[in-house]
Design an enzyme around this catalytic site. Structure first.
Site, mmCIF file in Angstrom:
data_model
loop_
_atom_site.group_PDB
_atom_site.id
_atom_site.type_symbol
_atom_site.label_atom_id
_atom_site.label_comp_id
_atom_site.label_asym_id
_atom_site.label_seq_id
_atom_site.Cartn_x
_atom_site.Cartn_y
_atom_site.Cartn_z
ATOM 1 N N HIS A 251 0.826 -1.208 0.000
ATOM 2 C CA HIS A 251 0.000 0.000 0.000
ATOM 3 C C HIS A 251 0.867 1.268 0.000
ATOM 4 O O HIS A 251 0.882 1.992 -0.972
ATOM 5 C CB HIS A 251 -1.005 0.037 1.151
ATOM 6 C CG HIS A 251 -1.906 -1.144 1.213
ATOM 7 N ND1 HIS A 251 -2.696 -1.529 0.158
ATOM 8 C CD2 HIS A 251 -2.133 -2.054 2.206
ATOM 9 C CE1 HIS A 251 -3.393 -2.610 0.481
ATOM 10 N NE2 HIS A 251 -3.063 -2.959 1.710
ATOM 11 N N ASP B 195 -5.432 -8.422 -2.848
ATOM 12 C CA ASP B 195 -5.671 -8.081 -1.442
ATOM 13 C C ASP B 195 -6.932 -8.730 -0.881
ATOM 14 O O ASP B 195 -6.953 -9.919 -0.610
ATOM 15 C CB ASP B 195 -5.695 -6.560 -1.296
ATOM 16 C CG ASP B 195 -5.545 -6.096 0.155
ATOM 17 O OD1 ASP B 195 -5.603 -6.936 1.073
ATOM 18 O OD2 ASP B 195 -5.370 -4.897 0.376
#
Length: 453
Positions: free
Chosen positions: A268, A319
């Site tokens: 991220h 994810d």
């Protein structure tokens, strides 16, 4: 028998009439400008399979089930509470069934290797299974069953926040100390050693969840050259808490306290300032971007253009698996930059001029490095991880070269991929995984059981 592509993307660019022969899961011979031989399987557009550098496979079971607001402001943190409810219900059998469904969908989307960031280690109360790596073994079994390549990333998780000494009750099944983590990874290594091409890496959940001394100690549980993954700077609250606890921002803190290099994947890294962007790029670490999940959770947008301009490496991952779509991860990565900067073709490289080619090549290179696999592509000696597109698809009609990738990324429909090979074995044919029906049946049963409890 060989495989013949009308056109294929090789490491040095597009080539026509590419004929491959495979041996032991690798490409043994490659001929350009070659006619197909009798008995060859004939396909149209050949691409190297894409690495998926970040997955929590069990979260596939909550796709579409968190799209309603709570009583107060809705955020990542309220979503996390819902996710924990699911996480604390999942049994080993259910985990294997859910992971298998996620892996089937990844292969159908053109992902041929996955980095499983795995922290669902124990039972719901935190009690250890007889085999400490029981849940890891279920991930491995799902990968073997579906044929996807696997980099297993057992996650160290020790506390609920920077100022906490322990985990919350709903995080008990995530917890290990460095000693139990070492035993868990050793048990997982034994099972993983039987899986061709599998990689064992190291993951710390985040700086907020792992004390720095423990991170250093636990890192020794895996090989020195193994990939290292960590969530970092995903949320502004995490940034603020890190500053309060250490006087530094999360990425700034990580880079000052650890020797971050090309083995690392910073997942991220959404909320970074310009000095952190430059420092990550200089370290040669990969940033793991998950645009669909980051958009779904309202995380924010990573400054990808700044990062690319200074030579930063990135890859993409699915994810939370709220939607498993490789081309959409790439598309949304570019679109997020366009919306933020009010410009078009933001990540296009001056070398190719094609945004689709730039995104695909960058994610292939960065994702491979992040998962500890060589980015060989379609080349002699390379793994036969291949994706075939339908050249007669309406949205590929008349395209050639980089225009094929531009259309794949920006105009892709679900039926554009027809065949996927992993390690030389055909896992997807006519757009469907060869075990889709069987795996889907198991997933339906697991989901029904979960939703009843």
């Amino acid at each position: 028998m060989g495989i013949h592509f009308k056109t294929a993307l090789l490491p040095d660019g597009w080539k026509n009439d590419v004929r491959l022969e495979l041996d032991g899961g690798r490409i043994s011979t490659l001929s350009e400008g070659a006619a197909p031989s009798p008995g060859d399987e004939r396909f149209e557009v050949g691409l190297p399979g894409m690495p998926n550098l970040h997955s929590h496979s069990f979260q596939r079971a909550m796709a579409g089930l968190a799209e309603y607001p709570g009583k107060g402001p809705d955020s990542f943190w309220t979503w996390r509470d819902l996710m924990y409810r699911l996480a604390n219900k999942v049994t080993p059998d259910e985990l294997e069934a859910i992971a298998a469904q996620a892996f089937v969908e990844m292969l159908e989307a053109g992902f041929t290797h996955v980095g499983e960031f795995h922290y669902l280690h124990h039972d719901a109360g935190g009690r250890h299974f007889g085999d400490l790596a029981e849940m890891s073994n279920r991930i491995i079994a799902a990968a073997e069953r579906t044929g996807i390549g696997l980099t297993l990333l057992p996650v160290l998780y020790m506390r609920s926040g920077f100022d906490a000494l322990d985990v919350r009750d709903d995080q008990r099944r995530f917890f290990n100390d460095p000693d139990s983590y070492a035993r868990l990874t050793e048990a997982a290594r034994t099972h993983l050693s039987q899986v061709p091409g599998a990689v064992l890496g190291f993951a710390a959940h985040s700086l907020r969840a792992v004390p720095e001394d423990a991170l250093r100690q636990a890192r020794g549980a895996v090989d020195a050259e193994a990939p290292i993954h960590i969530h970092i700077a995903e949320q502004t609250a995490e940034v603020n808490d890190c500053i309060a606890a250490t006087g530094q921002r999360p990425v700034e803190r990580l880079l000052s306290e650890f020797e971050v290099d090309s083995r690392w994947c910073l997942v991220h890294a959404t909320h970074v300032d310009r000095s952190e962007v430059d420092a990550i790029a200089a370290s040669r670490a990969c940033v793991g971007l998950c645009p669909i999940t980051e958009a779904n959770l309202g995380d924010g947008i990573f400054p990808a253009r700044q990062f690319a301009e200074v030579g930063g490496r990135y890859g993409v991952g699915s994810d939370s698996n709220v939607r498993i779509d490789m081309s959409e991860e790439l598309r949304l990565l570019e679109y997020g930059q366009r919306l933020q900067l009010q410009a078009r073709n933001v990540l296009s490289s001056s070398d190719s001029g094609s945004t689709g080619r730039t995104l695909y090549s960058a994610a292939f290179q960065g994702g491979s490095a992040a998962l500890g696999i060589e980015p060989e592509g379609i080349a002699v000696g390379g793994r036969a991880d291949l994706v075939s597109l339908r050249l007669n698809h309406l949205d590929l009609d008349g395209r050639q070269g980089d225009a094929l990738l531009d259309s794949f990324v920006f105009a892709n429909k679900a039926d554009m991929i027809d065949t996927v090979w992993r390690n030389g074995r055909k896992r997807v044919a006519d757009g469907r995984h060869v075990s889709r029906a069987e795996v889907g049946s198991g997933y339906r049963g697991a989901l029904a059981s979960l939703l009843e409890r």
